[in-house]
Design a protein around this motif. Structure first.
Motif, mmCIF file in Angstrom:
data_model
loop_
_atom_site.group_PDB
_atom_site.id
_atom_site.type_symbol
_atom_site.label_atom_id
_atom_site.label_comp_id
_atom_site.label_asym_id
_atom_site.label_seq_id
_atom_site.Cartn_x
_atom_site.Cartn_y
_atom_site.Cartn_z
ATOM 1 N N GLN A 1 -4.624 0.647 1.408
ATOM 2 C CA GLN A 1 -4.823 -0.521 2.848
ATOM 3 C C GLN A 1 -6.278 -0.833 2.745
ATOM 4 O O GLN A 1 -6.496 -2.169 3.385
ATOM 5 C CB GLN A 1 -4.493 0.000 3.941
ATOM 6 C CG GLN A 1 -4.256 -0.850 5.279
ATOM 7 C CD GLN A 1 -2.480 -1.636 4.278
ATOM 8 O OE1 GLN A 1 -1.657 -2.014 3.709
ATOM 9 N NE2 GLN A 1 -3.431 -3.528 4.661
ATOM 10 N N GLU B 1 -2.034 5.984 0.523
ATOM 11 C CA GLU B 1 -1.953 4.616 0.963
ATOM 12 C C GLU B 1 -2.874 4.330 2.306
ATOM 13 O O GLU B 1 -3.456 3.368 1.833
ATOM 14 C CB GLU B 1 -0.244 4.330 1.876
ATOM 15 C CG GLU B 1 -0.304 3.335 2.590
ATOM 16 C CD GLU B 1 0.977 3.893 3.760
ATOM 17 O OE1 GLU B 1 0.937 2.115 4.414
ATOM 18 O OE2 GLU B 1 1.768 4.336 3.789
ATOM 19 N N HIS C 1 6.283 2.672 5.636
ATOM 20 C CA HIS C 1 5.211 3.476 5.321
ATOM 21 C C HIS C 1 5.086 4.981 4.571
ATOM 22 O O HIS C 1 6.222 5.338 4.399
ATOM 23 C CB HIS C 1 4.053 4.384 6.269
ATOM 24 C CG HIS C 1 4.164 2.539 7.158
ATOM 25 N ND1 HIS C 1 2.372 2.185 6.503
ATOM 26 C CD2 HIS C 1 3.741 2.299 7.977
ATOM 27 C CE1 HIS C 1 2.618 0.740 7.304
ATOM 28 N NE2 HIS C 1 3.102 1.269 8.747
ATOM 29 N N ALA D 1 0.441 -1.500 0.006
ATOM 30 C CA ALA D 1 0.180 -0.219 -0.248
ATOM 31 C C ALA D 1 1.228 1.652 0.296
ATOM 32 O O ALA D 1 0.349 2.380 -0.149
ATOM 33 C CB ALA D 1 -0.574 0.038 1.457
#
Length: 790
Positions: free
Chosen positions: A365, A361, A504, A270
């Motif tokens: 997700q 993201e 991330h 993601a």
């Protein structure tokens, strides 16, 4: 439920006391911000249209010309309109109510405007004439004559200041139509090494007959089109080569682009999707604002056509019964995402701004965490885009023309682009490089045949382990256009956007961001049968692809340049040597060359199997035979092998011939596009030409293409050699041939992408890869650079 509530601007109930309105201020705020964003974009496009329309002039130049003209006439007490206002006063009543000073001002503005427009047109046409001269291409490498320097100075003077992407479109020359005589002569020259004397005499007879009889008539119509149309090739090329094809576009037309070869920025799927999607949307914003710099040749002096960028986003290929069409939207605020058989619509804007990487993201997700099952027929729906075009067109008209199916299909086709969150893992594995790269390439080229929407201009594919790539449709543009986008994405992703220590995207999730919308379908059993049928066709095609990718690390363009040879010519000659060793014969060879020096130019073919190249290859093979016979005792060791100096001379002659043919293709003096257009004209006239029919039916058993590095300034490969791209590739063109794509990365690496078909007993992609590597080493060995260094 919060997202559903915010999606409604107001609710009302009817009571005995009247109507009670319940306004949702957040929804109204989003409507206001969306409208504001839309109007800003319209204004920017209008402004850019004005700037491009008057280029190489500018609004500032308009003020300078008008004010200077009016000041000059005021100082000399002259009528700026030269009596024009007085003459118009006889016919326009409003001039009677204007004072003399007002008439002078209006007259000055009108005449100054006319003078400004005249200056623009003169500059534009002078620049067009300058760009029509291509003598600079024939200058020896490393030396620039005074005449070329003067020409470059004039081009710079008349090119204006601060050009935008489309600024040069009106100044580019039109693609010239070669003469029938020249095209026929070059064609005979190109087929001579492929035919014995009997076949060549027959072809020569067909050619001479065409040149004398039917050819001039077809040429007249083609000349007429070249005077009327912006480009006499491109519209027919797009329609007849791409859009009218009824076979699958997967493998046969679509191509792919790979991720970095050695760098893996994050393993979080993601997160990689978040950065990549945000980078692509930033590129789209620059494209909408025409802030992408034009592409130049020759030290940023010679502009190339930018027309192919116009349909990069918000575009989809729509199937038809006889021909497909390209459906382009002016704007699209969402993308379509596929994951485990489900399609989602994801908005890219909130609060009147583009979503940040961490927010994207977050949306990806949510899709990955969604455990819902695909609706009946949804999982393999995209197989319709992978199979034959006519069944897809009929199914689209029958089952997707109304209701929820139409709404969901519109969400995909009108999306900015498509994304696939793939549930497999692909990556270059140093312990198993061959198998890992081959699997990676096949996944990008066709995947499972139902997990890419092949009709979209491009699909971003993000694998489970964070590796990514692109699959691009070919009709709307050629590979360098997608390559330019991909370079932008790869340069932004790991360095400028970056990731946290945990992998991330940088930033924080949005607490109130509405989630993705899962698309709804009602696909009947009859349609599901069509889907399965298309999937069967697609799988048969995909399973037959023999793909092989290998990084050639022995040397790169740095060492080739020391040989004073063009890297492209070096590689093309190596491919001919490899082809002969692979099959024991020469074949018609296709090398793609661009024609974007001209307005709306696309590609031309360089027929790189020449008499000169064949002479060099035969010399290499003859020497190998002699050495083999010596080793086996068939000849005396005193027998002299073919001299290295002679082979080196033949190599240089072949390389110069190839360079000259490449120049001719780029400057509109190629063979194949001219013959193709003559064939189209003959069909319109109902004329049958045995010559054209035979020429256009010749198979390209070796189809090659170089992927150019266009923005080398984005990658510092000296300080960061690990940031090298794997390039991209395409499927085989002929059933018994090879498709070869290569990218020259930095000074020391060349990546090759080879494809063929398992069903052909004559081809083997891995064997051909070995032959290419050996041919590259053998040719370099002729120069004996190691001895010269010592």
């Amino acid at each position: 439920m919060a997202e559903a509530h915010q999606a409604v601007a107001f609710q009302f109930t009817v009571t005995p006391d009247g109507i009670d309105l319940q306004l949702c201020h957040e929804a109204l705020r989003q409507i206001y911000l969306s409208g504001l964003h839309s109007w800003k974009k319209r204004f920017i496009r209008f402004k850019n249209g004005v700037m491009t329309g008057v280029y190489p002039g500018s609004p500032g130049g308009f003020m300078v010309v008008v004010v200077s003209y009016m000041s000059y006439n005021k100082y000399n007490q002259l009528d700026p309109s030269l009596g024009l206002i007085a003459k118009l006063g006889q016919h326009i009543p409003i001039s009677r109510y204007m004072s003399t000073d007002s008439q002078r001002i209006v007259g000055g503005v009108l005449v100054g405007t006319g003078l400004w427009v005249t200056i623009i047109m003169v500059m534009r046409n002078v620049l067009k004439c300058l760009l029509s001269w291509h003598g600079w291409m024939h200058a020896p490498h490393g030396s620039v004559s005074w005449s070329i320097r003067l020409w470059m100075l004039l081009v710079k003077v008349f090119s204006g200041r601060k050009p935008m992407l489309y600024s040069f479109q009106n100044s580019l020359p039109r693609l010239p139509v070669p003469t029938i005589k020249d095209t026929c002569r070059r064609h005979l020259e190109s087929v001579r090494p492929l035919m014995d004397d009997e076949k060549y005499e027959r072809m020569e007879g067909l050619t001479k007959d065409f040149e004398k009889n039917l050819g001039p008539r077809l040429q007249w119509y083609l000349k007429l089109k070249s005077w009327w149309a912006s480009n006499y090739v491109s519209d027919w090329w797009e329609e007849y080569i791409y859009l009218r094809g009824r076979g699958p576009i997967m493998v046969n037309s679509n191509y792919y682009a790979m991720d970095f070869l050695y760098v893996f920025p994050t393993s979080i799927q993601a997160a990689r999707a978040g950065n990549a999607i945000h980078a692509i949307m930033l590129y789209r914003r620059k494209l909408d604002r025409a802030q992408i710099k034009p592409i130049y040749l020759l030290a940023n002096k010679i502009p190339l056509c930018s027309a192919q960028w116009e349909q990069m986003f918000n575009t989809s290929r729509v199937p038809g019964l006889e021909t497909d069409t390209l459906q382009h939207m002016n704007d699209s605020k969402h993308i379509a995402v596929y994951h485990k058989g489900r399609f989602f619509k994801v908005w890219m804007f909130y609060d009147g701004r583009l979503l940040l990487p961490r927010e994207i993201e977050q949306q990806m997700q949510r899709i990955l965490d969604d455990q819902s099952e695909p609706l009946p027929g949804e999982e393999k729906l995209a197989a319709l885009t992978a199979g034959e075009r006519t069944p897809w067109a009929k199914a689209r008209e029958t089952y997707f023309a109304r209701g929820k199916n139409k709404q969901s299909l519109d969400a995909i086709e009108k999306a900015a682009f498509c994304v696939t969150l793939d549930d497999t893992e692909q990556r270059y594995d140093a312990d198993n490089p061959v198998k890992s790269l081959d699997s990676y390439a096949k996944s990008l080229l066709h995947g499972k045949c139902y997990d890419r929407w092949f009709d979209k201009t491009f699909n971003l594919i993000v694998f489970k382990n964070g590796t990514m790539g692109l699959n691009a449709e070919h009709s709307w543009a050629d590979a360098p256009i997608i390559g330019h986008l991909w370079e932008h994405v790869l340069s932004l992703d790991p360095i400028k956007l970056g990731y946290t220590e945990e992998g991330h995207c940088c930033g924080e999730p949005h607490p109130n961001l509405p989630g993705p919308l899962k698309l709804s379908w009602d696909i009947p059993a009859e349609c599901q049968e069509v889907i399965e049928s298309s999937l069967t066709v697609a799988r048969t095609l995909a399973d037959d692809v023999d793909s092989h990718i290998f990084p050639f690390k022995d040397f790169g363009k740095g060492l080739i340049k020391k040989c004073r040879t063009s890297p492209d010519a070096f590689i093309q000659i190596a491919l001919q040597l490899a082809q002969y060793r692979d099959k024991g014969k020469f074949c018609l060879t296709y090398e793609a060359s661009m024609t974007r020096l001209f307005r709306e130019g696309r590609t031309e073919t360089v027929r790189s199997c020449t008499m000169e190249t064949c002479a060099f290859v035969r010399a290499m093979i003859r020497d190998e035979t002699v050495r083999l016979n010596i080793c086996h005792g068939f000849l005396s060791s005193l027998s002299c092998p073919f001299q290295r100096e002679e082979r080196l001379r033949l190599l240089k002659v072949a390389a110069e011939k190839h360079q000259n043919m490449y120049r001719m293709a780029m400057t509109g003096e190629g063979i194949d596009r001219h013959l193709f257009c003559l064939y189209v004209v003959s069909k319109y006239l109902g004329e049958d030409s045995p010559f054209l029919k035979e020429v256009l039916s010749e198979p390209w058993r070796l189809s090659t293409s170089q992927t150019p590095m266009q923005q080398v300034e984005l990658f510092d490969l000296v300080r960061h050699p690990e940031f090298v791209s794997s390039g991209g590739g395409f499927g085989p063109v002929a059933d018994d041939g090879y498709g070869v794509s290569y990218i020259i990365v930095g000074e020391n690496l060349i990546n090759f992408h080879i494809s063929s078909k398992h069903s052909s007993p004559e081809t083997d992609s891995h064997r051909f890869g070995g032959n290419i590597r050996q041919a590259m080493l053998d040719i370099l060995d002729l120069f004996q650079l190691d001895k010269k260094t010592k």
